[in-house]
Design a protein around this motif. Sequence first.
Motif, PDB file in Angstrom:
ATOM      1  N   UNK A   1       0.846  -1.198   0.000  1.00  0.00           N
ATOM      2  CA  UNK A   1       0.000   0.000   0.000  1.00  0.00           C
ATOM      3  C   UNK A   1       0.881   1.248   0.000  1.00  0.00           C
ATOM      4  N   UNK A   2       0.806   2.003  -1.070  1.00  0.00           N
ATOM      5  CA  UNK A   2       1.556   3.255  -1.204  1.00  0.00           C
ATOM      6  C   UNK A   2       0.604   4.340  -1.670  1.00  0.00           C
ATOM      7  N   UNK A   3       0.754   5.551  -1.133  1.00  0.00           N
ATOM      8  CA  UNK A   3       0.011   6.666  -1.698  1.00  0.00           C
ATOM      9  C   UNK A   3       1.018   7.693  -2.207  1.00  0.00           C
ATOM     10  N   UNK A   4       0.542   8.772  -2.767  1.00  0.00           N
ATOM     11  CA  UNK A   4       1.439   9.753  -3.386  1.00  0.00           C
ATOM     12  C   UNK A   4       2.472  10.321  -2.428  1.00  0.00           C
ATOM     13  N   UNK A   5       2.108  10.454  -1.164  1.00  0.00           N
ATOM     14  CA  UNK A   5       2.997  11.070  -0.191  1.00  0.00           C
ATOM     15  C   UNK A   5       3.780  10.058   0.640  1.00  0.00           C
ATOM     16  N   UNK A   6       3.599   8.771   0.402  1.00  0.00           N
ATOM     17  CA  UNK A   6       4.382   7.763   1.129  1.00  0.00           C
ATOM     18  C   UNK A   6       5.863   8.005   0.878  1.00  0.00           C
ATOM     19  N   UNK A   7       6.654   7.848   1.910  1.00  0.00           N
ATOM     20  CA  UNK A   7       8.098   8.036   1.804  1.00  0.00           C
ATOM     21  C   UNK A   7       8.761   6.683   1.550  1.00  0.00           C
ATOM     22  N   UNK A   8       9.677   6.629   0.598  1.00  0.00           N
ATOM     23  CA  UNK A   8      10.441   5.422   0.325  1.00  0.00           C
ATOM     24  C   UNK A   8      11.922   5.751   0.429  1.00  0.00           C
ATOM     25  N   UNK A   9      12.711   4.763   0.861  1.00  0.00           N
ATOM     26  CA  UNK A   9      14.152   4.966   1.012  1.00  0.00           C
ATOM     27  C   UNK A   9      14.868   3.645   0.813  1.00  0.00           C
ATOM     28  N   UNK A  10      16.016   3.703   0.169  1.00  0.00           N
ATOM     29  CA  UNK A  10      16.826   2.506  -0.064  1.00  0.00           C
ATOM     30  C   UNK A  10      17.355   1.970   1.256  1.00  0.00           C
TER      31      UNK A  10
ATOM     32  N   UNK B   1       7.843  -3.629  -6.017  1.00  0.00           N
ATOM     33  CA  UNK B   1       8.792  -4.698  -6.346  1.00  0.00           C
ATOM     34  C   UNK B   1      10.061  -4.552  -5.513  1.00  0.00           C
ATOM     35  N   UNK B   2      10.542  -3.319  -5.396  1.00  0.00           N
ATOM     36  CA  UNK B   2      11.766  -3.063  -4.638  1.00  0.00           C
ATOM     37  C   UNK B   2      11.558  -3.255  -3.140  1.00  0.00           C
ATOM     38  N   UNK B   3      10.372  -2.932  -2.646  1.00  0.00           N
ATOM     39  CA  UNK B   3      10.061  -3.186  -1.235  1.00  0.00           C
ATOM     40  C   UNK B   3      10.003  -4.691  -0.996  1.00  0.00           C
ATOM     41  N   UNK B   4       9.364  -5.418  -1.909  1.00  0.00           N
ATOM     42  CA  UNK B   4       9.226  -6.874  -1.767  1.00  0.00           C
ATOM     43  C   UNK B   4      10.569  -7.593  -1.731  1.00  0.00           C
ATOM     44  N   UNK B   5      11.561  -7.074  -2.466  1.00  0.00           N
ATOM     45  CA  UNK B   5      12.868  -7.737  -2.478  1.00  0.00           C
ATOM     46  C   UNK B   5      13.809  -7.173  -1.413  1.00  0.00           C
ATOM     47  N   UNK B   6      13.315  -6.261  -0.578  1.00  0.00           N
ATOM     48  CA  UNK B   6      14.107  -5.755   0.537  1.00  0.00           C
ATOM     49  C   UNK B   6      15.030  -4.599   0.205  1.00  0.00           C
ATOM     50  N   UNK B   7      14.946  -4.073  -1.014  1.00  0.00           N
ATOM     51  CA  UNK B   7      15.835  -2.985  -1.405  1.00  0.00           C
ATOM     52  C   UNK B   7      15.329  -1.619  -0.954  1.00  0.00           C
ATOM     53  N   UNK B   8      14.028  -1.510  -0.687  1.00  0.00           N
ATOM     54  CA  UNK B   8      13.435  -0.260  -0.224  1.00  0.00           C
ATOM     55  C   UNK B   8      12.642  -0.498   1.042  1.00  0.00           C
ATOM     56  N   UNK B   9      12.531   0.546   1.827  1.00  0.00           N
ATOM     57  CA  UNK B   9      11.631   0.551   2.974  1.00  0.00           C
ATOM     58  C   UNK B   9      10.657   1.703   2.758  1.00  0.00           C
ATOM     59  N   UNK B  10       9.494   1.598   3.357  1.00  0.00           N
ATOM     60  CA  UNK B  10       8.478   2.626   3.159  1.00  0.00           C
ATOM     61  C   UNK B  10       7.826   2.985   4.476  1.00  0.00           C
ATOM     62  N   UNK B  11       7.355   4.213   4.537  1.00  0.00           N
ATOM     63  CA  UNK B  11       6.582   4.631   5.702  1.00  0.00           C
ATOM     64  C   UNK B  11       5.495   5.576   5.219  1.00  0.00           C
ATOM     65  N   UNK B  12       4.347   5.548   5.883  1.00  0.00           N
ATOM     66  CA  UNK B  12       3.247   6.421   5.461  1.00  0.00           C
ATOM     67  C   UNK B  12       3.613   7.884   5.698  1.00  0.00           C
ATOM     68  N   UNK B  13       2.935   8.766   4.995  1.00  0.00           N
ATOM     69  CA  UNK B  13       3.235  10.197   5.186  1.00  0.00           C
ATOM     70  C   UNK B  13       2.856  10.647   6.588  1.00  0.00           C
ATOM     71  N   UNK B  14       3.590  11.620   7.075  1.00  0.00           N
ATOM     72  CA  UNK B  14       3.313  12.194   8.389  1.00  0.00           C
ATOM     73  C   UNK B  14       2.678  13.555   8.163  1.00  0.00           C
ATOM     74  N   UNK B  15       1.491  13.730   8.699  1.00  0.00           N
ATOM     75  CA  UNK B  15       0.808  15.015   8.585  1.00  0.00           C
ATOM     76  C   UNK B  15       0.881  15.720   9.924  1.00  0.00           C
ATOM     77  N   UNK B  16       1.344  16.957   9.891  1.00  0.00           N
ATOM     78  CA  UNK B  16       1.411  17.749  11.104  1.00  0.00           C
ATOM     79  C   UNK B  16       0.142  18.583  11.263  1.00  0.00           C
ATOM     80  N   UNK B  17      -0.776  18.342  10.382  1.00  0.00           N
ATOM     81  CA  UNK B  17      -2.059  19.038  10.425  1.00  0.00           C
ATOM     82  C   UNK B  17      -3.114  18.066   9.913  1.00  0.00           C
ATOM     83  N   UNK B  18      -4.331  18.466   9.958  1.00  0.00           N
ATOM     84  CA  UNK B  18      -5.424  17.628   9.485  1.00  0.00           C
ATOM     85  C   UNK B  18      -5.508  17.747   7.964  1.00  0.00           C
ATOM     86  N   UNK B  19      -5.196  16.668   7.193  1.00  0.00           N
ATOM     87  CA  UNK B  19      -5.181  16.775   5.734  1.00  0.00           C
ATOM     88  C   UNK B  19      -6.567  16.992   5.138  1.00  0.00           C
TER      89      UNK B  19
END
Length: 123
Positions: free
Chosen positions: A33-42, A88-106
């Motif tokens: 599950x990814x949305x436009x603002x999800x953060x991904x990192x190698x 695909x990259x998350x599934x093979x362990x090359x990326x990690x993901x985290x949901x976006x952090x909102x400091x306000x009510x989106x």
Amino acid sequence: MAAAGDGPWLDDAAGRLVRPFTVSNGRTRPTVALDLMSQVMATGATPLGYLGPEHAQALERCSVPVAVAEVAAHLKLPVAVTKVLLADLVDCGALTTKPPVFHHNPTDRALLEAVLDGLRRQL
């Protein structure tokens, strides 16, 4: 004409010569599950198996935390295709993901109205 270094897959007049759905092997739904603002990192892990050139480009872009939308813009691919590549990259362990952090009510009405006003001014 293809720009220098672009190879046979780009054409200035026609754009990308490979259809986006071929990049994701026809898949339209990511396994993560990814949305436009999800953060991904190698993660630094080397992906196993064959990955296409778009996977490698996405992985290079993710050396620092970056939003899915930004990766899609950099790759010049639709977000749906980019999400499949990133999953695909998350599934093979090359990326990690985290949901976006909102400091306000989106869904704050004032914020949404400000965005709408800004969009109207652009048109």
